[in-house]
Design an enzyme around this catalytic site. Structure first.
Site, PDB file in Angstrom:
ATOM      1  N   ASP A  82      -3.285 -46.073 -20.329  1.00 28.12           N
ATOM      2  CA  ASP A  82      -4.616 -45.532 -20.035  1.00 28.12           C
ATOM      3  C   ASP A  82      -4.848 -44.270 -20.882  1.00 28.12           C
ATOM      4  O   ASP A  82      -3.963 -43.406 -20.955  1.00 28.12           O
ATOM      5  CB  ASP A  82      -4.617 -45.177 -18.527  1.00 28.12           C
ATOM      6  N   HIS A 178     -14.435 -38.851 -13.897  1.00 29.58           N
ATOM      7  CA  HIS A 178     -13.091 -38.876 -13.310  1.00 29.58           C
ATOM      8  C   HIS A 178     -12.934 -37.834 -12.194  1.00 29.58           C
ATOM      9  O   HIS A 178     -13.504 -36.744 -12.279  1.00 29.58           O
ATOM     10  CB  HIS A 178     -12.033 -38.563 -14.375  1.00 29.58           C
ATOM     11  N   ASN A 230     -11.209 -48.640 -13.201  1.00 34.59           N
ATOM     12  CA  ASN A 230     -10.039 -47.756 -13.132  1.00 34.59           C
ATOM     13  C   ASN A 230     -10.121 -46.877 -11.886  1.00 34.59           C
ATOM     14  O   ASN A 230     -11.146 -46.228 -11.660  1.00 34.59           O
ATOM     15  CB  ASN A 230     -10.013 -46.834 -14.348  1.00 34.59           C
ATOM     16  N   VAL A 231      -9.035 -46.859 -11.137  1.00 34.89           N
ATOM     17  CA  VAL A 231      -9.013 -46.053  -9.908  1.00 34.89           C
ATOM     18  C   VAL A 231      -7.706 -45.272  -9.844  1.00 34.89           C
ATOM     19  O   VAL A 231      -6.629 -45.842 -10.010  1.00 34.89           O
ATOM     20  CB  VAL A 231      -9.130 -46.954  -8.659  1.00 34.89           C
TER      21      VAL A 231
HETATM   22  P1  13P Z   1     -10.554 -41.692 -10.836  1.00 37.55           P
HETATM   23  O1  13P Z   1      -9.372 -40.787 -10.746  1.00 37.55           O
HETATM   24  O2  13P Z   1     -11.848 -40.979 -10.706  1.00 37.55           O
HETATM   25  O3  13P Z   1     -10.440 -42.862  -9.917  1.00 37.55           O
HETATM   26  O4  13P Z   1     -10.573 -42.295 -12.339  1.00 37.55           O
HETATM   27  C1  13P Z   1      -9.472 -43.014 -12.779  1.00 37.55           C
HETATM   28  C2  13P Z   1      -9.630 -43.407 -14.195  1.00 37.55           C
HETATM   29  O5  13P Z   1     -10.710 -43.638 -14.681  1.00 37.55           O
HETATM   30  C3  13P Z   1      -8.403 -43.522 -14.998  1.00 37.55           C
HETATM   31  O6  13P Z   1      -8.657 -43.846 -16.330  1.00 37.55           O
END
Ligand code: 13P
Length: 294
Positions: A82, A178, A230-231
């Site tokens: 990521d 994020h 993405n979480v």
């Molecule tokens: P969050 O931490 O807001 O869920 O975002 C995660 C993310 O996008 C990781 O690339």
């Protein structure tokens, strides 16, 4: 089973659902992710960012754990770097067995983002790995970046970007950010922009900042063409709150039991999210094709 992210997301795009990509820095989180996916019969993506592996989970240690658990799972699992930003980090991830990498050139000028993404495109192809890129910039919720329209993905630029880079999926900035939003706030998503992006690009689109965005927003985003979400923040918060409750209720709880409580809470959170984004019972695509990248 370990699969490529491309085949997984192509299927999601063709069938209008999204796959969850969950950041993972420990065995408990990994087990929560994979157990949730298996219980929901869903494909899933395990994510880790350079910031996370440098601070907490060295890749040499955590990747063998990812791969051995994922290989024995009954559902398709992609391993994705990521927010890779350096050639060094991306090469390392590819060498160690990731099936996908993200090159995040979203803070670079447009032409530089294209140039560097193309370099990583060649590299990822050598390793038969899929590639995610980002155009526009998904910033930080606490800094109000979700409301900064100048950071949103421009549709014409996105068309040019995809023509020139041929990435497998694109992270788009449409109003999420994020981390946690200020208390009580739900982001305002630019759904028209998302619709235009999907119609123009016709490839899997990625939503970063999947925490705190609100169920209605997330469901609509999936309907309009988001295929990977993405979480991280909300999942980690769930794990932490479960620990806090268990410690408050049972101050002398055994450490292993404590970690297990947190693992189960995270698993439940992931199962619900999977159901919300439509990927339950979706591992029906041809997994034998999943290893080959076109
Ligand atoms: P969050 O931490 O807001 O869920 O975002 C995660 C993310 O996008 C990781 O690339």
């Amino acid at each position: 089973m370990i699969t490529s992210m491309k085949s997984m997301l192509d299927h999601a795009s063709e069938n209008n659902y999204a796959v969850m990509a969950v950041n993972c820095v420990s065995m408990e989180i990994l087990r929560a992710i994979i157990d949730a996916a298996e219980e929901q019969h869903s494909p899933i993506i395990v994510n880790i960012s350079p910031r996370q592996f440098k601070a907490h989970a060295p890749l040499e240690l955590i990747v063998p754990m990812y791969t051995s658990y994922a290989a024995s799972a009954s559902v398709p699992i992609a391993l994705n770097l990521d927010h890779g930003q350096s050639y060094e980090d991306i090469t390392k991830a590819l060498r160690l067995g990731f099936t996908s990498v993200m090159f995040d050139g979203s803070t670079l000028p447009f032409e530089k983002n294209i140039e560097y993404t193309r370099i990583i495109r060649s590299l990822s192809r050598e390793y038969a790995c899929s590639l995610e890129a980002e155009l526009g910039h998904v910033g930080v919720a606490a800094e109000g970046d979700d409301e900064t329209n100048a950071l949103y993905t421009d549709v014409d630029e996105a068309v040019q970007f995809i023509q020139q880079t041929q990435v497998d999926c694109l992270a788009v900035a449409i109003g999420t950010a994020h981390g946690s939003y200020p208390k009580g706030k739900k982001p305002k998503i630019d759904f028209n922009r998302l619709k235009e992006l999907k119609e123009a690009l016709k490839i899997p689109l990625v939503l970063h900042g999947g925490s705190g965005a609100g169920e209605e927003n997330i469901r609509r985003a999936v309907q309009l063409g988001i295929n990977k979400i993405n979480v991280c923040t909300d999942l980690f918060n769930h794990g932490r709150e479960a620990l806090r409750t268990a410690l408050t209720e049972t101050p002398h709880i055994d450490l292993m039991d404590l970690q297990h409580v947190s693992q189960l809470a995270m698993k439940d959170y992931i199962k619900n999210y999977i159901a919300m984004i439509g990927s339950s019972n979706r591992y029906d695509y041809d997994v034998s094709k999943a290893k080959a990248l076109d």
